[in-house]
Scaffold this active site. Structure first.
Site, PDB file in Angstrom:
ATOM      1  N   HIS A  66       0.813  -1.220   0.000  1.00  0.00           N
ATOM      2  CA  HIS A  66       0.000   0.000   0.000  1.00  0.00           C
ATOM      3  C   HIS A  66       0.846   1.270   0.000  1.00  0.00           C
ATOM      4  CE1 HIS A  66       0.399  -0.012   4.519  1.00  0.00           C
ATOM      5  NE2 HIS A  66       0.336   1.289   4.329  1.00  0.00           N
ATOM      6  N   ASP A 109      -0.080  -7.641   1.819  1.00  0.00           N
ATOM      7  CA  ASP A 109       0.400  -6.257   1.797  1.00  0.00           C
ATOM      8  C   ASP A 109       1.923  -6.248   1.825  1.00  0.00           C
ATOM      9  OD1 ASP A 109       0.482  -3.525   1.843  1.00  0.00           O
ATOM     10  OD2 ASP A 109      -0.168  -3.324   3.936  1.00  0.00           O
ATOM     11  N   GLY A 201       1.299   5.276   9.055  1.00  0.00           N
ATOM     12  CA  GLY A 201       2.388   5.461   8.133  1.00  0.00           C
ATOM     13  C   GLY A 201       3.688   4.825   8.510  1.00  0.00           C
ATOM     14  N   SER A 203       4.083   2.398   7.964  1.00  0.00           N
ATOM     15  CA  SER A 203       3.877   1.489   6.846  1.00  0.00           C
ATOM     16  C   SER A 203       5.171   1.092   6.159  1.00  0.00           C
ATOM     17  CB  SER A 203       2.965   2.161   5.821  1.00  0.00           C
ATOM     18  OG  SER A 203       1.755   2.549   6.410  1.00  0.00           O
ATOM     19  N   GLY A 204       5.301  -0.213   5.915  1.00  0.00           N
ATOM     20  CA  GLY A 204       6.424  -0.714   5.148  1.00  0.00           C
ATOM     21  C   GLY A 204       7.668  -0.998   5.956  1.00  0.00           C
TER      22      GLY A 204
END
Length: 252
Positions: A66, A109, A201, A203-204
Site C-alpha cells: 500500500h 500487503d 504510516g 507502513s512498510g
C-alpha cells in the site's frame, strides 16, 4: 460487486484508516546511529518521506504494497532525514507488488522495490536477514519496530529515526480484538495491552525479532495511536519467502 459488498468494503477500509504518510513510533526512543542500518525512507519526488522499508539485498528493498503511490526513490545510510544528500538517494527502477494484493484488509500487503543500482554495504548501510519458513513467534521474542514521523495521534513528524520495543500478541487474541476477520499471513505485535507501537504510516517498516525482519508494518486502528488499543498488524514475511525468492531471481 454486489452493492452490499461494496458498502462493507468501504467501511472496512475506513475503519482500518490506512495511510502512507510517514513512519510514526509511539513511546519509543532515538535509534542509535550504529543500529538498524538496513532502514530505508521511501520518498516522493519532492523529497517527502512517505513510508518505511528495509534493505534485504544490495539492490532490493522490502516494504508494504500500500506504499506504492507516489514513491520515486529510497534514502539509505542516514537516521536523520535533514541530512539527506544525493549520495543517500537511490531511484526505484521497478516495483513488484504482490499479485494478490487489493488492500490491507485483504492481506498480501507486501512489495519489493528494485533499486536503480546496487548499494555498497559499509558502516552506514547493511542488509537485514529474513526469517526461515515455519518460524513460530511468541511473546518472549525480542522485537522492535522503527520509523520516522509522528510520535502521537495527530502529532508531528520527526526527522530522526525512532525505535520501540513491542511484544508479539497471540494471533487468536489478536483476532478477538478486531471486529472483522483479519487477513491470512499476518503477525500482531504492540498497540494493545501496552502503550507502545506504531502509528499511521510506519507502513512498510520492519518488525525485527531476534535480528531478523519477520514482519512488514501494514495497519493499525483508524489512525488511533493512543495505545493500548487494538493490536498492530504486520504482514508475516515468513509466508512470502518463495514469492520473494522468485522476484529476486528475475534480476539475477
Amino acid at each position: 460487486m454486489h452493492p452490499l459488498h461494496k458498502c462493507l468494503l468501504f467501511h472496512l477500509l475506513m475503519y482500518l484508516g490506512r495511510s502512507a504518510d510517514g513512519s510514526e513510533i509511539i513511546n519509543g526512543k532515538l535509534a542509535p546511529e550504529n543500529s538498524m542500518l538496513y532502514m530505508a525512507s521511501l520518498q516522493n519526488s519532492n523529497g517527502h518521506h512517505l513510508c518505511g522499508g528495509f534493505l534485504i539485498r544490495e539492490d532490493f528493498v522490502l516494504t508494504a504494497a500500500h506504499c506504492d503511490p507516489g514513491i520515486t526513490h529510497v534514502v539509505l545510510g542516514t537516521h536523520d532525514l535533514k541530512s539527506v544528500n544525493d549520495d543517500n538517494k537511490i531511484s526505484i527502477k521497478d516495483k513488484y507488488k504482490h499479485e494478490s494484493y487489493k488492500n490491507e484488509g485483504n492481506g498480501n500487503d507486501i512489495m519489493l522495490l528494485k533499486l536503480s543500482k546496487k548499494v555498497s554495504l559499509n558502516g552506514r548501510v547493511q542488509t537485514i536477514p529474513l526469517p526461515t519458513s515455519g518460524i513460530v513467534m511468541n511473546k518472549q521474542d525480542d522485537c522492535q519496530v522503527a520509523g520516522w514521523g509522528y510520535i502521537e495521534s495527530g502529532g508531528r513528524a520527526v526527522d530522526d529515526l525512532r525505535v520501540v520495543d513491542v511484544s508479539i500478541i497471540n494471533l487468536e487474541v489478536c483476532k478477538e480484538q478486531w471486529p472483522f476477520d483479519l487477513p491470512a499471513n499476518v503477525i500482531c505485535a504492540g498497540g494493545y495491552g501496552t502503550d507502545k507501537g506504531f502509528c499511521q504510516g510506519d507502513s512498510g517498516g520492519p518488525l525485527v525479532c531476534n535480528g531478523k525482519a519477520v514482519g512488514v508494518v501494514s495497519f493499525n486502528n483508524n489512525f488511533i495511536c493512543n495505545y493500548p488499543d487494538k493490536p498492530n498488524v504486520y504482514t508475516d514475511v515468513s509466508k512470502y519467502l518463495t514469492w520473494i525468492d522468485d522476484v529476486l531471481k528475475l534480476d539475477e
